[in-house]
Write an enzyme that holds these catalytic residues in place. Sequence first.
Site, mmCIF file in Angstrom:
data_model
loop_
_atom_site.group_PDB
_atom_site.id
_atom_site.type_symbol
_atom_site.label_atom_id
_atom_site.label_comp_id
_atom_site.label_asym_id
_atom_site.label_seq_id
_atom_site.Cartn_x
_atom_site.Cartn_y
_atom_site.Cartn_z
ATOM 1 N N ASP A 157 0.829 -1.200 0.000
ATOM 2 C CA ASP A 157 0.000 0.000 0.000
ATOM 3 C C ASP A 157 0.867 1.255 0.000
ATOM 4 O OD1 ASP A 157 -2.056 1.844 0.349
ATOM 5 O OD2 ASP A 157 -2.218 1.477 2.504
ATOM 6 N N ASP A 160 -1.847 5.991 -4.966
ATOM 7 C CA ASP A 160 -2.156 5.038 -3.902
ATOM 8 C C ASP A 160 -2.528 3.673 -4.467
ATOM 9 O OD1 ASP A 160 -2.939 3.734 -1.603
ATOM 10 O OD2 ASP A 160 -4.683 4.993 -1.223
#
Length: 419
Positions: A126, A307
């Site tokens: 992530d 992201d």
Amino acid sequence: MRFTAASSSMLAALPVLAAAFPAHHHRTPLPAPASGISIPIAKRGAGAPVDPASLARSIARSVAKVHRGFSAYERNTGTPHPLANGSAALQTRATGSDSLAADGQQLWYGAISVGTPKKLFTVDFDTGSSDLFLPGAQCISNCQGHTPYDPTASSTSHDRGTTFSLAYGDGSTVSGKQYSDDVTVAGLTATGQALGVATTYSDGFASDNFPPDGLMGMAFQSISDYDAPPFFQTLIEQGEVDDSVFSFKLAPSDSELFLGGVNPALYSGSFTYVPVTKEGYWETNFDSMSVNGHPIVFERNRDCIIDTGTTLIVGPLAEVALVYTRIPGALPGPQEGIYIYPCSFKKPITMTFGGTSFTISPETFNLGQIEEGSSMCVGGLGYIADPELNFWIIGDVFLQNVYTSFDVGKSRIGFANLA
């Protein structure tokens, strides 16, 4: 899943799984990188209906994750993050590759090993957060189906003497104690890496909702809830990589995380680089968007966060609505945060970074039918309802169309066309 791999004396095979979108693709094998492992992946079939409520929760989780980073940034640096904007909601040894694969979830995840002796876990990679957490052996809720980490079973584990608690927008929480231990990805080891050992997983992290065991944040230390260097920065500090770059291919096939540089086999042409405007998130600006060649005119500079932990492209409501005015028949979906549009729409949508336009394929923009047999599909561009939030989150709907380089040393992000 049947695995095939080319071995390397230097690097270990570490499988990775990924977000699935509603398109069927024939996988053609790519040449293996100079070192590391390539693992085949699969995608679910075209036209599969999606769950709008699940996508709405995904948007809420991503926005809440950013809020939490704002809080950590202010706590760690003593100053508010510029994007927080007063929102009331603020609460050789040198390289290694980790191949990515897909399973129908909204995550990109893969294998790491932790401790001495090493034990294998899966984590969501992530770039929108900075901390590593795993379920602990003493976890009392929602850890069934996950592999537990027991610090007492590792001779290199150390108690950091503090706790952690991470909250998400859908009510999910992860809490427990902080430890440090040796963490290895693709043969590269971060010694004494900070990690959270969870005693509590809420429903959002139950194995049915969250297939990997834990999460590995790959942003900067300033948004770390532990105020500790993230995994890749630890590798840099300890001299484990010669190049302070990690890269992702998050495409519908042959996906890969590459540590310590870029994999030339997976991209073509040259990179377009944009500067990180504020280290914390992988934050930058994009120039513009267009639909079928028609530019979208925004009133302000477009701050955005790159992201890998977000499925959609997410932007402020008014600006997202402006984009959908260029798609005939588009309208707000049944859940807050999403739009639907005619499945027959196949025109190109582009995003421009650093003067270079990159096309979002119709297949990745189309997340699937709103229900089986419907002529309406869910669009890969969602919105943030909070009027105080004036930034974008650029997730996998865009990232699946490019090869992305995250350059820690030069504080920049690079995009290149896929090979």
